[in-house]
Enzyme design. Structure first.
Site, mmCIF file in Angstrom:
data_model
loop_
_atom_site.group_PDB
_atom_site.id
_atom_site.type_symbol
_atom_site.label_atom_id
_atom_site.label_comp_id
_atom_site.label_asym_id
_atom_site.label_seq_id
_atom_site.Cartn_x
_atom_site.Cartn_y
_atom_site.Cartn_z
ATOM 1 N N SER A 62 48.022 17.633 9.503
ATOM 2 C CA SER A 62 49.053 18.686 9.034
ATOM 3 C C SER A 62 49.556 19.411 10.465
ATOM 4 O O SER A 62 49.300 19.315 11.442
ATOM 5 C CB SER A 62 48.101 19.693 8.100
ATOM 6 O OG SER A 62 47.635 19.264 7.271
HETATM 7 N N1 SAM Z 1 42.868 18.056 7.083
HETATM 8 C C1 SAM Z 1 43.199 16.712 7.665
HETATM 9 C C2 SAM Z 1 43.602 16.733 9.065
HETATM 10 O O1 SAM Z 1 42.874 17.471 9.843
HETATM 11 O O2 SAM Z 1 43.774 15.743 9.644
HETATM 12 C C3 SAM Z 1 44.782 16.440 6.952
HETATM 13 C C4 SAM Z 1 44.432 15.867 5.493
HETATM 14 S S1 SAM Z 1 45.691 14.875 4.812
HETATM 15 C C5 SAM Z 1 47.273 15.927 4.957
HETATM 16 C C6 SAM Z 1 45.194 14.673 3.216
HETATM 17 C C7 SAM Z 1 43.851 14.159 3.245
HETATM 18 O O3 SAM Z 1 43.424 14.337 1.776
HETATM 19 C C8 SAM Z 1 44.112 12.420 3.151
HETATM 20 O O4 SAM Z 1 43.094 12.185 4.204
HETATM 21 C C9 SAM Z 1 43.673 12.016 1.818
HETATM 22 O O5 SAM Z 1 42.846 10.685 1.935
HETATM 23 C C10 SAM Z 1 42.611 13.080 1.249
HETATM 24 N N2 SAM Z 1 42.345 13.053 -0.147
HETATM 25 C C11 SAM Z 1 43.166 12.873 -1.030
HETATM 26 N N3 SAM Z 1 42.829 13.033 -2.256
HETATM 27 C C12 SAM Z 1 41.337 13.310 -1.978
HETATM 28 C C13 SAM Z 1 40.081 13.267 -2.737
HETATM 29 N N4 SAM Z 1 40.283 13.290 -4.163
HETATM 30 N N5 SAM Z 1 39.225 13.394 -2.194
HETATM 31 C C14 SAM Z 1 38.802 13.646 -0.755
HETATM 32 N N6 SAM Z 1 39.951 13.376 0.256
HETATM 33 C C15 SAM Z 1 41.031 13.197 -0.515
#
Ligand code: SAM
Length: 218
Positions: A62
């Site tokens: 992000s």
């Molecule tokens: N917080 C992260 C960082 O600091 O880099 C960025 C997160 S990214 C915007 C969103 C993340 O949510 C992705 O890595 C995706 O795989 C994960 N995601 C989506 N659905 C999910 C779920 N049901 N459980 C766990 N992770 C999930």
């Protein structure tokens, strides 16, 4: 290896402080954690820029300001145990590790979790435990939590997560449609009641899972 400390200080001053983030420990953590280690070599020169970056698997790290804002909104305390849903690169978990006692971070992509663990080991961040699975269900075995941060967009608040908050606990997440969501903060006021409020519009990748989006609906 290039020294990015000046880029980092400029990021904190121009993108984060200037937009109103005041929490001193949040600013210190953003100044300390080397964001460039959480992206591939190809993107290192952009690591301190004012936007998200690709991290593989169609996912993103992000924008720095959004990381700072979400961190400030959970009102972190040194004694807190925090759950992050959406490990991605591991950067948000690393920021949290500087502010609270224990971080649990979960992602559905095992490869992303492996990469995040590698950087956390390199930085000796020993208070983060990574998990692989559907975070829309939460992680009840380690709860209840003082705070929960969801870094992917949910269609509505996932019910199991509200149940995993302590009374007085804070939950911050983006809620809404595909291109535009609002950041929301939920506070558990008693065993049975919650307050919630909306913050700025944001645009996140989807929370895919049982209490998130299905791939076909997103
Ligand atoms: N917080 C992260 C960082 O600091 O880099 C960025 C997160 S990214 C915007 C969103 C993340 O949510 C992705 O890595 C995706 O795989 C994960 N995601 C989506 N659905 C999910 C779920 N049901 N459980 C766990 N992770 C999930």
């Amino acid at each position: 290896m290039r020294d990015f400390s000046l880029d980092r200080a400029k990021m904190v001053r121009d993108q984060i402080e200037r937009r109103g983030i005041k929490h001193p420990a949040v600013l210190t953590a953003m100044n300390k954690i080397p964001r460039h280690l959480f992206v591939s070599m190809e993107y290192q020169s952009e690591a301190y820029a004012d936007h998200p970056l690709p991290i593989g698997f169609g996912q993103t790290i992000s924008q720095p300001y959004i990381v700072a804002l979400m961190t400030e909104l959970i009102q972190p305390d040194q004694q807190d145990c925090v759950l992050e849903i959406g490990t991605g690169s591991g950067y948000q978990a690393a920021i949290l590790s500087q502010l609270v006692r224990q971080v649990h971070s979960i992602d559905r992509h095992a490869e992303l979790v492996k990469g995040a663990q590698r950087v956390a080991d390199q930085l000796k961040l020993t208070n983060i435990q990574f998990h692989v699975g559907d975070g829309s269900l939460g992680l009840p075995e380690n709860g209840p939590y003082d705070a929960i941060l969801i870094t992917a967009a949910a269609p509505q608040i996932p019910k199991p997560l509200l149940a995993q908050l302590k009374v007085g606990g804070r939950l911050v997440l983006p809620v809404g449609e595909r291109w535009q969501q609002k950041l929301e903060r939920w506070i558990r006021t008693t065993e049975e009641t919650y307050d919630h409020e909306q913050d700025i519009p944001v645009s996140f990748v989807p929370l895919l899972g049982e209490f998130g989006w299905s791939e076909s609906d997103w």
